[in-house]
Design an enzyme around this catalytic site. Structure first.
Site, PDB file in Angstrom:
ATOM      1  N   ASP A  49       0.840  -1.206   0.000  1.00 26.90           N
ATOM      2  CA  ASP A  49       0.000   0.000   0.000  1.00 26.90           C
ATOM      3  C   ASP A  49       0.873   1.255   0.000  1.00 26.90           C
ATOM      4  O   ASP A  49       0.361   2.371  -0.062  1.00 26.90           O
ATOM      5  CB  ASP A  49      -1.018  -0.014   1.144  1.00 26.90           C
ATOM      6  CG  ASP A  49      -0.374  -0.012   2.527  1.00 26.90           C
ATOM      7  OD1 ASP A  49       0.862  -0.142   2.611  1.00 26.90           O
ATOM      8  OD2 ASP A  49      -1.123   0.106   3.516  1.00 26.90           O
ATOM      9  N   SER A  50       2.199   1.054   0.016  1.00 27.34           N
ATOM     10  CA  SER A  50       3.112   2.185  -0.206  1.00 27.34           C
ATOM     11  C   SER A  50       2.877   2.786  -1.586  1.00 27.34           C
ATOM     12  O   SER A  50       3.369   3.872  -1.886  1.00 27.34           O
ATOM     13  CB  SER A  50       4.572   1.738  -0.067  1.00 27.34           C
ATOM     14  OG  SER A  50       4.829   0.603  -0.873  1.00 27.34           O
ATOM     15  N   ASP A  88      -1.147  -6.122  -0.383  1.00 24.85           N
ATOM     16  CA  ASP A  88      -1.468  -5.502   0.905  1.00 24.85           C
ATOM     17  C   ASP A  88      -2.964  -5.250   1.036  1.00 24.85           C
ATOM     18  O   ASP A  88      -3.601  -4.789   0.080  1.00 24.85           O
ATOM     19  CB  ASP A  88      -0.767  -4.134   0.991  1.00 24.85           C
ATOM     20  CG  ASP A  88       0.311  -4.087   2.047  1.00 24.85           C
ATOM     21  OD1 ASP A  88       0.322  -4.951   2.939  1.00 24.85           O
ATOM     22  OD2 ASP A  88       1.154  -3.167   1.959  1.00 24.85           O
ATOM     23  N   LYS A 118      -1.327  -9.405   2.741  1.00 25.08           N
ATOM     24  CA  LYS A 118      -0.585  -8.958   3.934  1.00 25.08           C
ATOM     25  C   LYS A 118      -1.467  -7.989   4.701  1.00 25.08           C
ATOM     26  O   LYS A 118      -2.176  -7.181   4.078  1.00 25.08           O
ATOM     27  CB  LYS A 118       0.723  -8.271   3.537  1.00 25.08           C
ATOM     28  CG  LYS A 118       1.488  -7.706   4.743  1.00 25.08           C
ATOM     29  CD  LYS A 118       2.910  -7.321   4.406  1.00 25.08           C
ATOM     30  CE  LYS A 118       3.084  -5.964   3.774  1.00 25.08           C
ATOM     31  NZ  LYS A 118       2.570  -4.828   4.586  1.00 25.08           N
ATOM     32  N   GLU A 120      -1.557  -5.494   8.514  1.00 25.06           N
ATOM     33  CA  GLU A 120      -0.785  -4.928   9.625  1.00 25.06           C
ATOM     34  C   GLU A 120      -1.443  -5.231  10.970  1.00 25.06           C
ATOM     35  O   GLU A 120      -2.672  -5.226  11.060  1.00 25.06           O
ATOM     36  CB  GLU A 120      -0.654  -3.407   9.454  1.00 25.06           C
ATOM     37  CG  GLU A 120       0.175  -3.017   8.251  1.00 25.06           C
ATOM     38  CD  GLU A 120       0.399  -1.510   8.130  1.00 25.06           C
ATOM     39  OE1 GLU A 120       0.040  -0.753   9.056  1.00 25.06           O
ATOM     40  OE2 GLU A 120       0.931  -1.104   7.073  1.00 25.06           O
ATOM     41  N   GLU A 187       8.994  -4.299  10.486  1.00 20.71           N
ATOM     42  CA  GLU A 187       9.377  -2.989   9.920  1.00 20.71           C
ATOM     43  C   GLU A 187       9.985  -2.098  10.996  1.00 20.71           C
ATOM     44  O   GLU A 187       9.400  -1.891  12.067  1.00 20.71           O
ATOM     45  CB  GLU A 187       8.160  -2.291   9.280  1.00 20.71           C
ATOM     46  CG  GLU A 187       8.533  -0.914   8.726  1.00 20.71           C
ATOM     47  CD  GLU A 187       7.569  -0.303   7.735  1.00 20.71           C
ATOM     48  OE1 GLU A 187       6.596  -0.976   7.335  1.00 20.71           O
ATOM     49  OE2 GLU A 187       7.810   0.861   7.349  1.00 20.71           O
TER      50      GLU A 187
HETATM   51  O1  KIV Z   1       3.478  -1.096   1.596  1.00 22.48           O
HETATM   52  C1  KIV Z   1       4.643  -1.515   1.618  1.00 22.48           C
HETATM   53  O2  KIV Z   1       5.441  -1.297   0.701  1.00 22.48           O
HETATM   54  C2  KIV Z   1       5.052  -2.296   2.777  1.00 22.48           C
HETATM   55  C3  KIV Z   1       6.523  -2.489   2.977  1.00 22.48           C
HETATM   56  C4  KIV Z   1       7.071  -1.266   3.571  1.00 22.48           C
HETATM   57  C5  KIV Z   1       6.794  -3.709   3.770  1.00 22.48           C
HETATM   58  O3  KIV Z   1       4.236  -2.703   3.546  1.00 22.48           O
END
Ligand code: KIV
Length: 274
Positions: A49-50, A88, A118, A120, A187
């Protein structure tokens, strides 16, 4: 004739089996073209989600939606062939209940055909991780610094830099491992704590700012290519593409303005008549 593809993609169990083995190599990608390049060298690709920061210029990942993740997840699946693709779950798509998480994750899995999601959170998400994995959805956990919580934690700070703060982070990693996650991202976790967690839990740890003690590493592709405006302390720049792109765009603009591009080799002449 078999309809099976010649190259079998790596799966979540393949990554799970790499605990304490050869380091797991993971990078982010959000597009088909970068996915094809990353796929040649990585075990897993994270559609992180980056993308909210990198592609859309948001200050945080909070505004990212499930539809945005699915669109880019599909692009990465089309561009890649052998790596496990992990998508994510964005903020707001899974925290309300395990049922909400299931419905969102099913959309991700069906619409992108990725191999895992993924999410959090540690102890607070353990029940959800178990609910998903028991129902056929492989989950990668993410503990330590959890950027989706920025509005409650206040800043992007490294975690576990004093021993007094270790216990909740260890508990988080333990909880997702016991709930059935196939691996967990650590992280911005202090090196001794990352090492301890990696020794303690049975699933691979994937570090980002968490030292080489982890079972694998992940970075944001644009950070390691030198394309991000700010490089976090934990990133090694393996490229400096910013100035190269700037020079290329400048040269293009100069050529267009001077009418030296397109040249004769770039135009379509009339067909020869006989
Ligand atoms: O969104 C992302 O790129 C991430 C990484 C920082 C692990 O979750």
């Amino acid at each position: 004739m078999s309809v099976q593809a010649a190259i079998r993609r790596k799966t979540a169990p393949d990554i799970r089996a790499r605990k304490s083995g050869a380091p797991i190599v993971m990078l982010t990608s959000y597009h088909a073209h970068t996915a094809a390049l990353v796929d040649r060298h990585c075990d897993a690709i994270l559609v992180g989600d980056s993308l909210g920061n990198v592609m859309h210029g948001f200050e945080t990942t909070v505004p990212v939606t499930l539809d945005m993740m699915i669109l880019q997840g599909r692009a990465v699946m089309r561009g890649s062939a052998q790596a496990l693709v992990v998508v994510d779950m964005p903020f707001g798509s899974y925290e309300a209940s395990k049922e909400q998480a299931f419905h969102s994750a099913v959309r991700v899995m069906k619409e992108t055909q990725c191999g895992a999601v993924k999410l959090e959170g540690g102890v607070r998400m353990a029940e959800t991780v178990a609910f998903l994995t028991e129902r056929g959805i492989p989950v990668m956990g993410h503990v330590g610094l959890t950027p989706q919580s920025i509005n409650t934690i206040g800043s992007f700070r490294a975690q576990g830099r004093d021993e007094g703060s270790w216990e909740p982070i260890e508990n988080d990693a333990m909880a997702v491992a016991e709930a059935g996650a196939f691996s967990v991202v650590l992280e911005a976790v202090a090196e001794p704590l990352a090492r301890k967690i990696t020794q303690e839990i049975v699933i691979p740890t994937i570090g980002i700012g968490a030292s080489s003690a982890c079972d694998g590493q992940v970075l944001v592709l644009e950070d390691m290519l030198g394309l991000s405006p700010r490089t976090p302390k934990f990133v090694r720049r393996y490229g400096d593409l910013g100035p190269a792109i700037d020079a290329a765009v400048e040269a293009y603009a100069t050529d267009v303005r001077a009418r030296t591009f397109p040249g004769p080799e770039h135009v379509y002449p009339l067909k020869k008549t006989v």
